[in-house]
Write an enzyme that holds these catalytic residues in place. Structure first.
Site, PDB file in Angstrom:
ATOM      1  N   GLY A 282       5.135   6.376  -2.491  1.00 24.05           N
ATOM      2  CA  GLY A 282       5.936   7.098  -1.504  1.00 24.05           C
ATOM      3  C   GLY A 282       7.372   7.305  -1.952  1.00 24.05           C
ATOM      4  O   GLY A 282       7.972   8.369  -1.738  1.00 24.05           O
TER       5      GLY A 282
ATOM      6  N   ASN B 140       0.825  -1.192   0.000  1.00 22.89           N
ATOM      7  CA  ASN B 140       0.000   0.000   0.000  1.00 22.89           C
ATOM      8  C   ASN B 140       0.866   1.250   0.000  1.00 22.89           C
ATOM      9  O   ASN B 140       1.574   1.532   0.977  1.00 22.89           O
ATOM     10  CB  ASN B 140      -0.912   0.033   1.231  1.00 22.89           C
ATOM     11  CG  ASN B 140      -1.747   1.310   1.278  1.00 22.89           C
ATOM     12  OD1 ASN B 140      -2.714   1.458   0.548  1.00 22.89           O
ATOM     13  ND2 ASN B 140      -1.348   2.264   2.127  1.00 22.89           N
ATOM     14  N   GLU B 141       0.874   1.976  -1.108  1.00 22.63           N
ATOM     15  CA  GLU B 141       1.418   3.331  -1.270  1.00 22.63           C
ATOM     16  C   GLU B 141       2.939   3.451  -1.185  1.00 22.63           C
ATOM     17  O   GLU B 141       3.475   4.565  -1.214  1.00 22.63           O
ATOM     18  CB  GLU B 141       0.761   4.312  -0.275  1.00 22.63           C
ATOM     19  CG  GLU B 141      -0.728   4.456  -0.489  1.00 22.63           C
ATOM     20  CD  GLU B 141      -1.385   5.574   0.279  1.00 22.63           C
ATOM     21  OE1 GLU B 141      -2.527   5.954  -0.075  1.00 22.63           O
ATOM     22  OE2 GLU B 141      -0.773   6.068   1.238  1.00 22.63           O
ATOM     23  N   ASN B 142       3.663   2.345  -1.138  1.00 26.36           N
ATOM     24  CA  ASN B 142       5.111   2.457  -0.991  1.00 26.36           C
ATOM     25  C   ASN B 142       5.824   2.817  -2.291  1.00 26.36           C
ATOM     26  O   ASN B 142       6.825   3.543  -2.270  1.00 26.36           O
ATOM     27  CB  ASN B 142       5.684   1.154  -0.418  1.00 26.36           C
ATOM     28  CG  ASN B 142       5.204   0.913   0.998  1.00 26.36           C
ATOM     29  OD1 ASN B 142       4.722   1.824   1.664  1.00 26.36           O
ATOM     30  ND2 ASN B 142       5.317  -0.322   1.453  1.00 26.36           N
TER      31      ASN B 142
ATOM     32  N   SER C 196      -0.501  -0.632  -4.742  1.00 26.16           N
ATOM     33  CA  SER C 196      -1.623   0.272  -4.950  1.00 26.16           C
ATOM     34  C   SER C 196      -1.286   1.587  -4.249  1.00 26.16           C
ATOM     35  O   SER C 196      -1.041   1.585  -3.040  1.00 26.16           O
ATOM     36  CB  SER C 196      -2.906  -0.326  -4.369  1.00 26.16           C
ATOM     37  OG  SER C 196      -4.028   0.467  -4.672  1.00 26.16           O
TER      38      SER C 196
END
Length: 807
Positions: A415, A410-412, A456
């Site tokens: 990021g 999730n979002e790494n 994602s």
């Protein structure tokens, strides 16, 4: 046959000289709560008062007398230990653990005495690993990326900081001889009506069982297979004729078949394994097209517009989530017309009851691997743990037909590109090797029947920005953080995997969590139960764009609920109207883990927010929506039909004045094809005047309604709302007494809401926000409130009111 002895009674928990009874499964927080040694961390600001619990070491002990089993081998099995532990039995060290998300098995043959599970504080273990691998960036000031533990137990922007310890899943002794089924890995496929199961088996043998020919038998749906194994691995294939397909809810039924496997030495059974499986195909369409890279799930060849929501652990103290609680929450999700649940990567791989209930209800499961919002080191000791964890959980969960997608994080990836990580890391590892290397390799090896996505959001390639709206999955957070919800209409992502808007929990939930507080939007307890950065500021700005910001708490509470429902509706209606370019929305989030202001549709006490009722409308097979303006600036009407049959209807359009006077109307016969969207422009004579504070548009079709007001509520000339209430006692079809609240509007009544929990904390209403035109009548059924008076009901009813400036 293998014998099992559950180890669920007689445990003690101690730190130093203090001992108290311990529950297994359980955790230190619940044991301390049950003993009256800590206050409820979910109430007031008690979370801060119990912070010491997570920084201590804890030991679980159990007297384990010698057993009289005649089997050759005895294993001590833990399905889950949270997290860093050393296990000894009768003074003999059996081993240690460093991963909450794995199962553990230790040879305990011939041992007896005191069983000790000594847990090191998660903070101590995380700092030990940080010292080995070095610092990595993180969105929160907690060290969750250095330990394989539920990340959100360290706190999140919707959750409390309560990292603990415990034997969080069942423990047992297993006694066996000759051999056991160490791993059963079914690859389930279907071709037409023929179901195929390719069973990959791994055996563990005792010394006496080494090299002995053993028989494995399997059966499913009337098909049988048998093989003799003299080694430790083997493959059996079953082909079952005329199987019925398993479908997502809304597309067909969910038939399942019992798959049985038996290991035997001649005619003597040694071990067995059984699961319910379903036959279905799943594909993820990602071939580039004229507008980018799609992300479209297809089950049994049927492309889906996914109607989903994100799932977080349903309680921060996760051992309190029982099978019944899973069923309740997932049924609530199904009642909101969801067809997919995304298990988010900062939580856990949920327990079997979660996936079994999804199998039964037809709720598709998108399963994240457990990485979220942080740079994760790829060095040892973490790398080996992560590979073992992934292998364990892929094999454990793959029998479930509801599971349709593995997702790397999730979002790494986002990021790394956008949150300054690349510069801060300076070339250090951060997890890319997991998402683009280790995890897809494991899925391809162990579970090639399901698609894998690296993350994602993710655009399927570094050739595009990870959160590009035209490629793959997209997380839409600029709107909540900085904009008005109307800005959702500015783009059409290929798949919206996260978006959402906050609101407080139900009034009764707030009152339970803050029993003595004088409630205000910014009272100390409300702020403590608001974990998002500038959360209340964003709530206030969201309200102020549309309404005058109220000074009293009750009005603020109501308007924040209205804005949450409208915001999510704006996004979903827009994106659904652009099917098949946009192939799904997964709202953040369906549930909460404690009483908190958050993006959830179901609050931490299990009460439904107005958003839940709105999702039921938004995710229904048939949706009628008025889109104020598309990219060409032309307002349009969309009939969204996700049903398998065509939708033929008479669309009635009315332009009305604020006092209810009919200014213009039309009726037209329309048809939206199966799984299709039919759009048409709003006729010019029916458009409210641009900037009009008095005119609005109403569309009706088959009991569905859409409304469009051309200006903000605080500008529109609403009449003072007038309506009558009548309360009628009825016998509810679900059993027990209920009341029907009949509302008759004398003026335009916008977004009327009956908050039943204000009448009685146990009460609930079957409707959310309702807009009535003058003379219209509707009924709201209320359960659990006894027979309240009309005045009691009226005190629990809110609606949009005219502003002072307009009056």
């Amino acid at each position: 046959m293998k014998d099992t002895t559950p180890l669920d009674q007689g445990w003690s928990l101690h730190h130093g000289e203090d001992r108290l009874p311990a529950a297994v499964p359980g955790c230190v927080h619940t044991d301390l709560l049950n003993a009256g040694l800590i206050p409820d961390p979910f109430l007031d600001a008690n979370e801060s008062d119990v912070a010491w619990v997570g920084r201590r070491d804890w030991t679980y002990t159990l007297d384990l007398p010698a057993h009289d089993s005649r089997h050759e081998r005895t294993d001590l099995v833990f399905d889950g230990l949270d997290t860093a532990a050393t296990i000894t039995l009768g003074g003999t060290e059996l081993g240690s653990t460093r991963n909450m998300h794995r199962r553990y098995r230790f040879d305990a043959t011939g041992l007896a005495g005191e069983l000790e599970v000594r847990f090191t504080s998660a903070y101590t273990e995380a700092e030990r690993v940080r010292a080995l691998v070095g610092d990595r960036p993180n969105v929160y000031p907690e060290p969750f990326q250095y330990i394989r533990k539920m990340a959100s137990s360290f706190g999140w922007d919707w959750g409390p900081t309560l990292p603990g310890a415990g034997i969080w899943k069942p423990a047992r002794l297993e006694h066996w001889s000759t051999a056991r089924l160490a791993e059963v890995r079914p690859l389930v496929t279907v071709d037409g009506s023929t179901g195929r199961v390719e069973l990959h088996l791994t055996l563990e043998r005792t010394e006496n069982g080494a090299g002995r020919p053993l028989t494995v038998r399997a059966s499913v749906a009337g098909a049988h297979a048998e093989a003799v194994l003299d080694g430790d691995t083997g493959v059996l294939t079953l082909e079952a004729a005329d199987v019925a397909l398993w479908w997502p809810r809304g597309y067909g039924d969910q038939p399942r078949y019992e798959l049985d496997v038996t290991l035997a030495d001649g005619d003597a059974p040694l071990d067995g394994w059984s699961r319910l499986i379903g036959f279905r195909t799943v594909e993820l369409h990602r071939t580039a097209d004229e507008t980018g890279t799609p992300f479209t799930l297809a089950v049994n060849g049927e492309p889906l517009f996914v109607r989903g929501a994100n799932w977080i652990p349903d309680d921060t103290l996760i051992t309190r989530v029982t099978p019944d609680r899973y069923r309740t929450r997932l049924q609530q999700a199904a009642d909101a017309n969801l067809d997919l649940i995304r298990v988010w990567g900062g939580g856990i791989y949920e327990q079997e009851a979660f996936y079994e209930t999804c199998d039964e209800l037809g709720l598709l499961v998108w399963q994240d691997f457990l990485f979220a919002c942080s740079a994760y080191p790829e060095e040892q000791p973490l790398r080996g743990e992560i590979e073992a964890e992934a292998r364990d959980n892929v094999v454990r969960l793959m029998p479930h037909p509801s599971l349709v997608l593995w997702n790397g994080n999730n979002e790494n990836l986002w990021g790394f590109r956008d949150w300054g990580w690349e510069e801060e890391l300076g070339g250090d590892s951060w997890g890319e090797g997991y998402y683009l290397g280790v995890l897809p390799r494991i899925v391809a090896e162990l579970d090639p029947t399901r698609p894998y996505a690296a993350g994602s959001p993710w655009s399927d390639s570094w050739d595009h920005h990870p959160n590009d709206v035209d490629h793959g999955t997209h997380h839409s957070w600029e709107v909540w953080n900085r904009q008005d919800f109307a800005e959702y209409r500015d783009s059409v992502p290929r798949f919206v995997a996260e978006f959402g808007w906050q609101a407080p929990p139900a009034y009764a939930t707030i009152r339970r969590a803050l029993p003595t507080e004088a409630l205000a939007a910014d009272s100390p307890g409300m702020l403590h139960h608001q974990k998002a950065e500038d959360g209340n500021g964003k709530l206030d700005r969201g309200v102020a764009r549309h309404f005058e910001l109220p000074a009293d708490f009750d009005r603020w509470h109501y308007l924040t609920q209205v804005v949450q429902a409208r915001a999510v509706a704006t996004g979903i209606e827009h994106w659904r109207s652009h099917w098949p370019r946009c192939a799904g929305t997964v709202v953040w989030q369906i549930n909460d883990c404690w009483p908190v202001s958050s993006w959830a549709a179901i609050d931490g006490d299990g009460r439904l927010k107005p958003l839940h009722h709105e999702l039921r409308r938004l995710y229904a097979d048939r949706l009628l929506t008025l889109q104020p303006a598309d990219r060409d600036g032309a307002p349009r009407i969309a009939l969204v039909n996700q049903a398998a049959e065509a939708w033929s209807t008479t669309l009635r359009l009315r332009r009305l004045d604020a006092d209810g006077r009919l200014l213009a109307e039309s009726a037209v016969q329309l048809t939206a094809g199966p799984r299709a969207v039919h759009q048409l422009p709003v006729p010019a004579e029916l458009l409210p005047g641009e900037g009009s504070a008095r005119e609005y548009l109403v569309a009706d079709a088959d009991g569905l309604r859409a409304v469009h007001f051309p200006v903000a509520d605080k500008v529109f000339a609403y009449p003072k709302p007038e309506f009558e209430l009548a309360v009628e006692a009825v016998e509810d079809a679900a059993g027990g007494a209920a009341v029907d609240v009949v509302v008759t509007a004398r003026t335009l009544v916008r977004d009327l809401l009956l908050q039943a929990d204000r009448i009685d904390p146990a009460a609930s209403a079957d409707r959310g926000l309702i807009t009535l035109l003058p003379g219209e009548r509707t009924t709201v059924r209320v359960r659990g409130a006894g027979v309240p008076t009309a005045e009691q009901v009226r005190e629990a009813v809110f609606c949009v009111e005219p502003t002072r400036a307009v009056l």
